[in-house]
Design a protein around this motif. Structure first.
Motif, PDB file in Angstrom:
ATOM      1  N   TYR A 101       6.210   1.634   2.254  1.00 24.01           N
ATOM      2  CA  TYR A 101       5.396   1.271   3.419  1.00 24.01           C
ATOM      3  C   TYR A 101       4.326   0.230   3.096  1.00 24.01           C
ATOM      4  N   GLY A 102       3.900   0.163   1.832  1.00 21.40           N
ATOM      5  CA  GLY A 102       2.867  -0.802   1.453  1.00 21.40           C
ATOM      6  C   GLY A 102       1.496  -0.384   1.976  1.00 21.40           C
ATOM      7  N   LYS A 103       0.499  -1.208   1.688  1.00 22.42           N
ATOM      8  CA  LYS A 103      -0.859  -0.912   2.161  1.00 22.42           C
ATOM      9  C   LYS A 103      -0.918  -1.072   3.673  1.00 22.42           C
ATOM     10  N   ASP A 104      -1.436  -0.070   4.360  1.00 24.31           N
ATOM     11  CA  ASP A 104      -1.441  -0.077   5.827  1.00 24.31           C
ATOM     12  C   ASP A 104      -2.644   0.728   6.322  1.00 24.31           C
ATOM     13  N   TYR A 105      -3.689   0.022   6.704  1.00 27.17           N
ATOM     14  CA  TYR A 105      -4.946   0.657   7.124  1.00 27.17           C
ATOM     15  C   TYR A 105      -4.735   1.588   8.319  1.00 27.17           C
ATOM     16  N   ASP A 106      -4.103   1.100   9.370  1.00 22.90           N
ATOM     17  CA  ASP A 106      -3.956   1.894  10.599  1.00 22.90           C
ATOM     18  C   ASP A 106      -3.114   3.144  10.368  1.00 22.90           C
ATOM     19  N   ALA A 150      -8.109  -0.272  -0.487  1.00 20.93           N
ATOM     20  CA  ALA A 150      -9.445   0.106  -0.974  1.00 20.93           C
ATOM     21  C   ALA A 150     -10.535  -0.793  -0.403  1.00 20.93           C
ATOM     22  N   GLU A 151     -10.221  -2.082  -0.230  1.00 24.44           N
ATOM     23  CA  GLU A 151     -11.241  -3.026   0.249  1.00 24.44           C
ATOM     24  C   GLU A 151     -11.660  -2.772   1.703  1.00 24.44           C
ATOM     25  N   ARG A 152     -10.885  -1.961   2.422  1.00 21.87           N
ATOM     26  CA  ARG A 152     -11.232  -1.646   3.821  1.00 21.87           C
ATOM     27  C   ARG A 152     -11.823  -0.239   3.974  1.00 21.87           C
ATOM     28  N   HIS A 195     -11.328   3.048  -6.874  1.00 22.59           N
ATOM     29  CA  HIS A 195     -11.158   1.598  -6.715  1.00 22.59           C
ATOM     30  C   HIS A 195     -12.202   0.969  -5.797  1.00 22.59           C
ATOM     31  N   LEU A 196     -13.106   1.769  -5.251  1.00 24.01           N
ATOM     32  CA  LEU A 196     -14.140   1.244  -4.354  1.00 24.01           C
ATOM     33  C   LEU A 196     -15.295   0.652  -5.167  1.00 24.01           C
TER      34      LEU A 196
END
Length: 204
Positions: free
Chosen positions: A53-58, A81-83, A112-113
């Motif tokens: 799925y990869g990185k996916d904020y929502d 992590a950046e979000r 990672h934050l």
């Protein structure tokens, strides 16, 4: 929630049924690891799904809302992590229920934050067990990755670890002790400081 995210969430939850491991799920329940739903899916499978799925904020946001072990673990793996801002960390912490999830949240995401050290020191001094547990897990990860604390950080950590190690909460004591070991692994100077600070406990 967008239709696309809704479809992904539905697809993921259906796939857990196919990967279900009843023996693992039952074993966790017997050890007191309780979730509303726990399919017992191995971490290796969840990591494979996360890559798919990869990185996916929502999607991560929606997965964490589910009181399902596998959904929450997947959320920690796909959240960019950046979000992950401070107010969102607090929202996620409010839903933290188990020692397993505290460990995975710290390992997969929180370490990672940019502001991870500040969170860790704040949480180990918290009066809420789950925050303390996650704080020690996070600090262990930071020490293990070679992040050396300054003098103030050293004092704060060892003072709080001393209090925790004298307490009666076994999971917290275990997390604090492992954190002390990670601290000692930073080098001989750090080990000597820890031995002196915790000498009365005869742990090291």
């Amino acid at each position: 929630m967008t239709e696309q995210t809704h479809e992904k969430l539905k697809q993921i939850k259906q796939s857990f049924r196919l990967l279900m491991n009843g023996v693992a799920s039952q074993s966790m329940r017997e050890k007191g690891v309780t979730y509303k739903i726990n399919w017992g899916v191995p971490l290796t499978e969840l990591r494979r799904m996360a890559e798919e799925y990869g990185k996916d904020y929502d999607l991560a946001i929606e997965l964490w809302k589910e009181d399902i072990r596998e959904c929450q673990i997947l959320a920690t793996l796909i959240m960019p992590a950046e979000r992950m801002e401070a107010d969102l960390v607090e929202v996620w912490m409010e839903r933290l229920r188990t020692q397993e999830m505290a460990e995975l949240l710290a390992f997969n995401l929180l370490q990672h934050l940019d502001f991870a050290p500040a969170l860790a020191y704040q949480w180990i001094a918290s009066d809420r067990d789950m925050y303390q547990l996650c704080g020690y897990q996070l600090l262990s990860r930071l020490f293990a990755s070679g992040k050396e604390p300054n003098e103030r950080g050293i004092n704060e950590f060892l003072d709080q670890a001393h209090v925790t190690l004298m307490g009666t909460n076994l999971p917290l004591r275990h997390a604090a002790f492992n954190c002390v070991l990670s601290f000692c692994d930073l080098g001989a100077d750090f080990e000597a400081i820890a031995q002196k600070a915790l000498a009365d406990l005869n742990l090291l």
